[in-house]
Scaffold this active site. Structure first.
Site, PDB file in Angstrom:
ATOM      1  N   THR A 103      48.728  44.521  28.784  1.00 14.81           N
ATOM      2  CA  THR A 103      47.629  44.803  28.078  1.00 14.81           C
ATOM      3  C   THR A 103      46.683  43.282  28.172  1.00 14.81           C
ATOM      4  OG1 THR A 103      48.881  45.948  26.163  1.00 14.81           O
ATOM      5  CG2 THR A 103      46.790  44.790  25.526  1.00 14.81           C
ATOM      6  N   CYS A 104      47.389  42.165  28.346  1.00 12.31           N
ATOM      7  CA  CYS A 104      46.778  40.976  28.622  1.00 12.31           C
ATOM      8  C   CYS A 104      45.838  41.129  29.885  1.00 12.31           C
ATOM      9  CB  CYS A 104      47.591  39.978  28.466  1.00 12.31           C
ATOM     10  SG  CYS A 104      48.511  39.590  26.835  1.00 12.31           S
ATOM     11  N   THR A 105      46.389  41.731  30.927  1.00  8.10           N
ATOM     12  CA  THR A 105      45.782  41.920  32.087  1.00  8.10           C
ATOM     13  C   THR A 105      44.563  42.708  31.972  1.00  8.10           C
ATOM     14  OG1 THR A 105      47.827  41.662  33.239  1.00  8.10           O
ATOM     15  CG2 THR A 105      46.144  42.855  34.354  1.00  8.10           C
TER      16      THR A 105
ATOM     17  N   ALA B  31      41.927  40.694  30.349  1.00  3.28           N
ATOM     18  CA  ALA B  31      41.279  39.689  31.382  1.00  3.28           C
ATOM     19  C   ALA B  31      40.430  40.298  32.409  1.00  3.28           C
ATOM     20  CB  ALA B  31      42.542  38.808  31.954  1.00  3.28           C
TER      21      ALA B  31
END
Length: 203
Positions: free
Chosen positions: A96-98, A101
């Protein structure tokens, strides 16, 4: 029970009346049980909510000074006169963080045209930030807040739920900060794949 009542329906009116009362009572109990069970399930679903920052729109954004992925110290004062997207995320290289970003990366030029600078913050070390930036060609800096100084100053560390488990961690949150260092918007329900659209929706 219903078959038994049908057999006696024409034989004993008194019994039928009594049986109907039992059926009615049992039905009421069943309805009460189902409603109560549904209410309890609803309560269980609604009891927990992720921590939400106590900072409010209109407040001065807390100042910070910490190293980015290159070791260079970055501070809020550096962005005076510029609009800043300061986004907090749990961890480098996670799905999810990828997504979040990369969404900001894909729309970075659009954000720049709107006058925004972008800075990401997590508790990862510089080397992890370097890997994250290199692997996904991120065009913005990531701050290594290993001591949680900025994270706690912006009140984004707290109880959260993920895959049914409740634990302490960084609650994904984005702050839009004005040229004068004032919080203009706070996005707490981040959509990782459409985060740029969330940022720009009120532009």
């Amino acid at each position: 029970m219903f078959v038994f009542i049908t057999i006696h329906l024409k034989l004993d009116p008194f019994f039928v009346d009594k049986a109907e009362k039992y059926v009615l009572a049992d039905t009421q109990r069943l309805v009460y049980f189902v409603r109560r069970k549904g209410a309890m399930q609803a309560i269980k679903k609604e009891v927990f909510q992720n921590h939400v920052t106590g900072l409010k729109v209109g407040m001065n954004a807390p100042d910070f000074q910490t190293a980015d992925e290159t070791g260079k110290l970055r501070s809020l004062k550096e962005f005076t006169g510029k609009k800043l997207i300061l986004y907090f995320y749990p961890a480098d290289l996670t799905p999810t963080c990828t997504e979040e970003a990369c969404n900001l990366r894909d729309h970075f030029q659009e954000l720049k045209k709107k006058g925004y600078e972008v800075i990401g913050v997590s508790k990862d070390e510089m080397r992890m930030h370097q890997k994250f930036i290199t692997k996904h060609q991120l065009p913005f800096h990531l701050l290594a807040d290993t001591q949680l100084d900025i994270i706690k100053a912006y009140d984004v560390w707290g109880k959260k739920q993920f895959m049914g488990k409740i634990f302490d961690g960084i609650v994904r949150t984005t702050f839009l900060i004005s040229e004068k260092g004032v919080i203009e918007r706070i996005i707490t329900k981040v959509k990782s794949k459409q985060h740029t659209q969330q940022v720009l929706e009120e532009e």
